[in-house]
Design a protein around this motif. Structure first.
Motif, short mmCIF file in Angstrom:
data_model
loop_
_atom_site.label_atom_id
_atom_site.label_comp_id
_atom_site.label_asym_id
_atom_site.label_seq_id
_atom_site.Cartn_x
_atom_site.Cartn_y
_atom_site.Cartn_z
N VAL A 65 -55.07 43.48 -14.08
CA VAL A 65 -54.63 42.53 -12.84
C VAL A 65 -54.22 41.16 -13.33
N SER A 66 -53.09 40.75 -12.65
CA SER A 66 -52.51 39.23 -12.94
C SER A 66 -52.04 38.87 -11.53
N ARG A 67 -52.82 37.54 -11.30
CA ARG A 67 -52.43 37.00 -10.20
C ARG A 67 -51.66 35.55 -10.21
N PHE A 68 -50.87 35.44 -9.50
CA PHE A 68 -50.06 34.20 -9.51
C PHE A 68 -49.87 33.44 -8.13
N PRO A 69 -50.44 32.24 -8.15
CA PRO A 69 -50.33 31.53 -6.89
C PRO A 69 -48.98 31.33 -6.36
N THR A 70 -48.93 31.62 -5.08
CA THR A 70 -47.35 31.69 -4.48
C THR A 70 -47.32 31.12 -3.16
N GLU A 71 -46.07 30.78 -2.72
CA GLU A 71 -46.03 30.63 -1.16
C GLU A 71 -44.93 31.63 -0.57
N GLN A 72 -44.56 32.50 -1.53
CA GLN A 72 -43.26 33.29 -1.40
C GLN A 72 -44.07 34.70 -0.86
N ALA A 73 -42.96 35.57 -0.43
CA ALA A 73 -43.41 37.06 0.11
C ALA A 73 -43.37 37.58 -1.31
N ALA A 74 -44.10 38.83 -1.08
CA ALA A 74 -44.35 39.77 -2.64
C ALA A 74 -42.93 40.11 -3.06
N PRO A 112 -55.95 27.69 -5.20
CA PRO A 112 -55.17 28.44 -4.55
C PRO A 112 -55.85 29.55 -3.80
N ALA A 113 -55.14 29.74 -2.58
CA ALA A 113 -55.63 30.56 -1.60
C ALA A 113 -54.66 31.78 -1.32
N THR A 114 -53.35 31.77 -1.97
CA THR A 114 -52.45 32.78 -1.56
C THR A 114 -51.85 33.33 -3.10
N PHE A 115 -52.07 34.73 -3.36
CA PHE A 115 -51.37 35.06 -4.64
C PHE A 115 -50.52 36.11 -4.60
N SER A 116 -49.47 36.00 -5.59
CA SER A 116 -48.61 37.37 -5.76
C SER A 116 -49.38 38.16 -6.92
N VAL A 117 -49.62 39.23 -6.67
CA VAL A 117 -50.65 40.24 -7.66
C VAL A 117 -49.84 41.36 -8.07
N GLU A 118 -49.75 41.30 -9.42
CA GLU A 118 -49.37 42.61 -10.27
C GLU A 118 -50.40 43.43 -10.78
#
Length: 547
Positions: free
Chosen positions: A421-430, A405-411
């Motif tokens: 840090v938790s990274r979730f692969p995403t295609e959406q806005a934050a 994955p190249a894009t992540f939503s990060v908490e």
């Protein structure tokens, strides 16, 4: 007589099939073995069986499949055989040629036409299914096992003696031909257990939980029940803690075509799903798993036999034989509830452990199949068995089709002594409380829109980084941080601020997000701090780049 429309004998293979041309041979073997292939599934099983003959120079092996009357799910067989560099002859030539042994993993080919003693083996873990919309047990169709009052197979290999009841009930004439030999696929997986760490490295599991999704074919399969499940799992569980692989049955690939299967999985693949090709690698993938999400396919039993916890993620198929080990496994294994937290269910299944006692009812003589099966092969060939020990070699390495994955939503969550840090692969806005991290070259333009952190590989000189980062900011004005990732460090730049050098061990993206989180909350961004992602806690040092 040749079948109507078949090529003339002059077009058939001369060597190594026709004894009249033996003078052209390099190795003067004495026995010919025919492998009758119906589908990719049967071929994978047959390769396990014929591996017991591979080292014997007295034996020549050739393959055939009936292209004129193919199985419904036969797509991919020719390509698989070509990838093996196997000697393949036409079905028309195969049935006109005498062999010393024929081996098949389906009774649905016209085995009664083969001029050889026939060994029939299952193409799954025993006989656990009915044919769709029939009461006939798959692999034991009495109309195929007996022709003109004669039992066609000379031997019928069974994985467990409790399967004799099926023959006794449905085809009593064939029971004397049955021999219990265990299961070659199961035993090859057992022989591979010591390679689990290697398989995990090849699948880039590291210390994450490896969750394998196994889907057979048809509407009751895992993908048939919920095609969106892979995407949900990958986008809802953090990438630093879970790794997901998918094994789809060769029948699904054959029915829809590889392009379509990959297209349906495109979102999950962009999120990091490792897709295992149907020809090889599924056994190694199961061996490397921490948990299997499955349907009513044979892989669920293979996993349980390999001591892998199983979670059932589909409705129970109507084709399962009611009193079979597979039916018991489906009744006892926990079921995936789509309305409950997916992570909690996965963790509970891993903690509960495997149902190995159920799998023991599917495979008898565990670890002994090679020494039981090889004598059957040589007895049917009327050939003395080699004096070497009969063993199965480990299964092939996995060769996943995977895109990181190249894009992540990060908490980022603050703890007393570290940032989690938790990274979730995403295609959406934050989403609220998260920020988006996107790769400058590999993310899509939609994903880069509004990304808080933009990163890319940077291999230039330190003095060039400021200009490089400014150019990216010109294209991505919403980005609050530009990160250039090098071999052993990364450089960070925010508008109006000096370049910062970040050093840490391993994957730097979690540390970059932690730095961004601290900076955004007016905490000291430079200096030392600790970051945890999954089981890893790393020390991070951020310092203003000088010179």
């Amino acid at each position: 007589m040749r079948e109507k429309g078949s090529p003339p004998p002059s077009f058939w293979a001369k060597v190594p099939v026709d004894p009249e041309f033996d003078q052209w041979l390099t190795v003067r073997f004495s026995h010919r073995v025919l492998v009758v292939v119906r589908t990719v599934t049967t071929l994978t099983r047959l390769l396990d069986v014929v591996s017991l003959l591979k080292d014997d120079p007295r034996v020549q092996i050739v393959f055939t499949h009936n292209e004129r009357e193919p199985a419904i799910l036969s797509s991919g067989v020719s390509e698989f055989l070509a990838s093996l560099d196997a000697k393949v002859i036409s079905w028309e030539q195969a049935v006109e040629t005498r062999f010393d042994l024929a081996i098949a993993a389906s009774e649905n080919d016209e085995l009664h036409r083969v001029k050889a003693p026939v060994l029939l083996v299952p193409h799954g873990i025993g006989h656990q299914k009915h044919y769709p919309h029939q009461t006939v047990i798959s692999g034991l169709n009495p109309a195929r096992l007996v022709r003109d009052g004669r039992v066609v197979p000379s031997r019928i290999g069974l994985s467990h003696s409790n399967q004799l009841r099926y023959l006794r009930r449905n085809c009593p004439q064939a029971e004397p031909h049955a021999v219990v030999v265990g299961d070659p696929c199961h035993d090859r997986m057992l022989a591979s257990l010591n390679r689990a760490a290697r398989y995990r490295r090849l699948l880039d599991v590291r210390d994450r939980k490896h969750v394998v999704l196994a889907s057979t074919w048809g509407p009751d399969s895992l993908l048939g029940t919920d095609p969106g499940l892979p995407t949900r799992l990958l986008t809802e569980l953090p990438v630093g803690e879970y790794r997901f692989s998918l094994i789809a049955h060769p029948g699904a690939w054959a029915a829809h075509g590889p392009w379509q299967i990959r297209a349906w999985l495109s979102r999950a693949r962009r999120a990091g799903l490792a897709v295992i090709p149907p020809q090889r690698g599924w056994q190694a993938t199961v061996v490397s798993a921490d948990c299997l999400i499955s349907d009513g396919g044979s892989i669920a039993l293979y996993a349980a036999a390999a001591k892998i916890p199983v979670l059932i993620g589909s409705r129970e198929p109507a084709t399962v034989v009611p009193d079979s080990p597979l039916a018991e496994l489906l009744a006892r294994a926990p079921r995936l509830d789509q309305d409950r937290d997916l992570r909690e269910q996965l963790d509970q299944a891993c903690a509960a452990g495997p149902l190995t006692e159920v799998a023991a009812q599917a495979v008898e003589f565990s670890g002994k199949c090679a020494e039981l099966l090889r004598p059957v092969l040589y007895e049917l060939m009327r050939l003395t068995e080699p004096d070497t020990r009969a063993v199965f070699l480990p299964v092939p390495d996995p060769a996943p089709d995977v895109t990181e994955p190249a894009t992540f939503s990060v908490e980022v969550r603050r703890h007393a002594d570290h940032l989690a840090v938790s990274r979730f692969p995403t295609e959406q806005a934050a989403t609220p409380g998260h920020h988006v991290v996107a790769h400058e070259e590999l993310s899509t333009l939609d994903e880069l829109e509004g990304a808080a952190v933009v990163y890319c590989e940077f291999t230039g000189e330190d003095t060039e980084f400021d200009g490089w980062a400014r150019e990216i900011t010109r294209r991505r004005p919403d980005a609050g941080l530009i990160a250039g990732i090098g071999v052993d460090r990364c450089l960070l730049w925010s508008p109006g601020e000096p370049v910062v050098e970040l050093t840490t061990r391993g994957e730097p993206l979690a540390a970059i997000s932690a730095y961004y989180w601290r900076k955004n909350r007016n905490l000291p961004a430079t200096g030392s701090f600790r970051v945890r992602e999954g089981h890893h806690i790393r020390d991070v040092v951020a310092s203003v780049l000088t010179g």
